[in-house]
Scaffold this motif. Sequence first.
Motif, PDB file in Angstrom:
ATOM      1  N   ALA A 216      75.840 -65.555 -83.978  1.00 56.64           N
ATOM      2  CA  ALA A 216      75.635 -64.525 -84.996  1.00 56.64           C
ATOM      3  C   ALA A 216      74.146 -64.257 -85.170  1.00 56.64           C
ATOM      4  CB  ALA A 216      76.274 -64.962 -86.308  1.00 56.64           C
ATOM      5  N   LYS A 219      72.702 -62.154 -82.318  1.00 57.65           N
ATOM      6  CA  LYS A 219      73.076 -60.742 -82.428  1.00 57.65           C
ATOM      7  C   LYS A 219      72.197 -60.007 -83.430  1.00 57.65           C
ATOM      8  CE  LYS A 219      77.550 -60.391 -80.514  1.00 57.65           C
ATOM      9  NZ  LYS A 219      77.035 -61.196 -79.406  1.00 57.65           N
TER      10      LYS A 219
ATOM     11  N   THR B 215      89.593 -66.341 -96.687  1.00 52.67           N
ATOM     12  CA  THR B 215      88.713 -67.332 -96.054  1.00 52.67           C
ATOM     13  C   THR B 215      88.750 -68.644 -96.824  1.00 52.67           C
ATOM     14  OG1 THR B 215      87.262 -65.527 -95.365  1.00 52.67           O
ATOM     15  CG2 THR B 215      86.373 -67.738 -95.235  1.00 52.67           C
ATOM     16  N   ARG B 282      89.885 -64.295 -86.231  1.00 44.35           N
ATOM     17  CA  ARG B 282      88.770 -63.406 -86.523  1.00 44.35           C
ATOM     18  C   ARG B 282      88.122 -63.790 -87.859  1.00 44.35           C
ATOM     19  NH1 ARG B 282      88.055 -58.900 -89.143  1.00 44.35           N
ATOM     20  NH2 ARG B 282      90.202 -58.948 -89.890  1.00 44.35           N
ATOM     21  N   LEU B 283      88.966 -64.031 -88.862  1.00 46.48           N
ATOM     22  CA  LEU B 283      88.430 -64.392 -90.182  1.00 46.48           C
ATOM     23  C   LEU B 283      87.686 -65.717 -90.143  1.00 46.48           C
ATOM     24  CD1 LEU B 283      91.083 -63.401 -92.824  1.00 46.48           C
ATOM     25  CD2 LEU B 283      88.662 -62.847 -92.829  1.00 46.48           C
ATOM     26  N   ILE B 285      86.080 -67.061 -87.565  1.00 47.71           N
ATOM     27  CA  ILE B 285      84.793 -66.888 -86.891  1.00 47.71           C
ATOM     28  C   ILE B 285      83.835 -66.117 -87.794  1.00 47.71           C
ATOM     29  CG2 ILE B 285      83.644 -65.910 -84.871  1.00 47.71           C
ATOM     30  CD1 ILE B 285      85.407 -67.813 -83.646  1.00 47.71           C
ATOM     31  N   GLU B 286      84.349 -65.061 -88.438  1.00 48.14           N
ATOM     32  CA  GLU B 286      83.490 -64.305 -89.341  1.00 48.14           C
ATOM     33  C   GLU B 286      83.014 -65.164 -90.503  1.00 48.14           C
ATOM     34  OE1 GLU B 286      85.434 -60.826 -90.727  1.00 48.14           O
ATOM     35  OE2 GLU B 286      85.233 -59.834 -88.779  1.00 48.14           O
ATOM     36  N   GLY B 287      83.938 -65.960 -91.027  1.00 49.52           N
ATOM     37  CA  GLY B 287      83.584 -66.818 -92.158  1.00 49.52           C
ATOM     38  C   GLY B 287      82.431 -67.739 -91.792  1.00 49.52           C
ATOM     39  N   SER B 289      80.271 -67.300 -89.183  1.00 48.40           N
ATOM     40  CA  SER B 289      79.060 -66.558 -88.806  1.00 48.40           C
ATOM     41  C   SER B 289      78.290 -66.100 -90.023  1.00 48.40           C
ATOM     42  CB  SER B 289      79.409 -65.312 -87.992  1.00 48.40           C
ATOM     43  OG  SER B 289      80.345 -65.596 -87.026  1.00 48.40           O
ATOM     44  N   THR B 290      79.004 -65.644 -91.042  1.00 45.83           N
ATOM     45  CA  THR B 290      78.294 -65.002 -92.139  1.00 45.83           C
ATOM     46  C   THR B 290      77.873 -65.976 -93.230  1.00 45.83           C
ATOM     47  OG1 THR B 290      80.404 -64.487 -93.136  1.00 45.83           O
ATOM     48  CG2 THR B 290      79.373 -62.776 -91.837  1.00 45.83           C
ATOM     49  N   THR B 291      78.503 -67.128 -93.321  1.00 47.50           N
ATOM     50  CA  THR B 291      78.172 -68.006 -94.431  1.00 47.50           C
ATOM     51  C   THR B 291      77.719 -69.375 -93.987  1.00 47.50           C
ATOM     52  OG1 THR B 291      80.379 -68.880 -94.569  1.00 47.50           O
ATOM     53  CG2 THR B 291      79.920 -66.929 -95.853  1.00 47.50           C
TER      54      THR B 291
END
Lengths: 335, 295
Positions: A216, A219, B215, B282-283, B285-287, B289-291
Amino acid sequence: MSQTGVGVEGLPPARPGEGAPRRALAPLRREPAGRGRAWLSRRSVQQNLAGYVFLIPWLVGFFALTLGPMLASFYLSLTDFELFTPPEWLGFDNYVRLFTDDRRYLRALRVTFTYVLLSVPLKLAFALGIALLLNRGLRGLGLYRSVYYLPSLLGGSVAIAIMWRQVFSREGLVNQILALVGIEGPSWISDPSYALSTLVALAVWQFGAPMVIFLAGLKQIPQELYDAAAVDGAGKLSKFARITVPLLTPIIFFNLLMQMIGAYQAFTSAFVVSGGSGGPADATLFYTLYLYEEGFTNFEMGYASAMAWVLLAIIALSSAVAFLSARHWVHYSDV
Amino acid sequence: MAQAAIDPRAEPRTGAVAASGRWGRLGVHALLLLGAAAMLYPLLWLASSSIKPANLIFSDPSLWPRELDLSNYRRGWEGVAIPFGRFFLNSFVVAGGAVVGNLVACSMAAYAFARIDFKFKRLWFALMLGTIMLPAHATLIPQYILFLNFGWVNSFLPLIVPKFLATDSFFIFLMVQFIRAIPKELDEAAAIDGCGPFAVFWRIILPLMTPALVTTAIFTFIWTYEDFLLPLVYLSDMTKYTVPQGLRLFLASTGESAWGPLMAMSLVSLVPVFVIFFVFQRLLIEGISTTGLKG
């Protein structure tokens, strides 16, 4: 506790406003312009009331389950307390005993430091290396990412620790594979000189979560920087060293901190692989394992509380050192 | 970025070190595939061992079993003294309770921190952030004594009730971040229409923060389901054991004699996590990556 994680660079992006509503924080707060929006427009009795009503569960939890127990734990650490008899005041004797009169404790410290110093850098190296490979715009990125991430999700479980015990047993998978090339592998789990390294390997196997965070971060690096560098004639290597690495240092720091704090508290893998003993010959006696043994097997709860406070101090100190060193190598800028 | 111009498949955003040409690309794929195989091999080996007869587990490293023996699953499920189904039931009760507790208590606290203006908010917020990194061991012993005095030891309450008191402050932080991204105009519009703070929370904020709630639910479930330390400390009666304790009981009481059933049950115990992984990939991985959630 299993959860960790705070966006280091973005703790709260801005403190929620307090006091006069239209102060410097205005852009974030977007106060309503007009009057008469009842409770929303300014701090009112109703806002205060509503705030505290919503906060009740957390407040109760904070005082009864966090702050209170922390203070109690410090008091207990100054006593001799064996659960079924009242605590007896000792002063700092427990702490003195830990460092001068308990060879198993010193052993546990050494095992834990070794584990942290080996597993964290190795894990981060794998996480970063694979993230860099994956960030080349390859097809199938999503699939690779999932496969590499999966062990992180499973790795903390007892089932995986049991599997690991099998994989590294005398006749387990690793030795079967070594036998194919004619090497007779040692009995990894029951040999004091190898047992800890199998646990390090188990930790490294779970590099997927920091890898996803690195990806992440990669990117986020603006393409324009690379384009501009290319115009200036920069080669691959210098782009990597002067753009990728510096811009990634905040993420490296964040992962380092999180993994380190987690590694100090590792418990399940050592407990299951060693059958709860920290053996062979205390080779896998993690700090938390010894703490559990003193507190909940021997019911030496005063002594175990002292251990808990030293662990807290070690983690706080290591984090402080990390933060201080960050000034010299972590690159914060808006480039 | 010469390649990017020539090769239409090259994605423009990857810049830094685009693989040099077709062969470089193939080499990277080969390396990644090899790595992926190495990562998955222990899991596949676990799966194949669980259907092999005992004498083959340690003599035949190949993944394809020469003989099938599904009795491992039957013997494993019957367990030592208590059938495994019981442990699953217990685990689901504990993890389910923890999920509900975290959703309710953390969303309430997050709403207060993100949207309501009240006295000493900064102080509480700072204290909340401070507890995120606190190791569980710092409070473990006094909490045990507290719950012992309540008569809660050897029940599920010590594993569930703290979640209803928002002790997993990490999720509060996650939700605060999420709520701050919801436009405040929505609150204002609702307030003009006569919604009080509770109605705004219930009708505006909660529905809009569904991704953060999902999440939180996923990670709470997985972490509680896999947790070993707290059940080990609080649950002593075998009928109350959770799955990790059940596995450990099986390991301790059968020793080296029942690897097949043990492997079978280890694999079965991972099934809920696999299912969540495949459904919510997806959730998840996003969880992370973003936090920066730990996986």
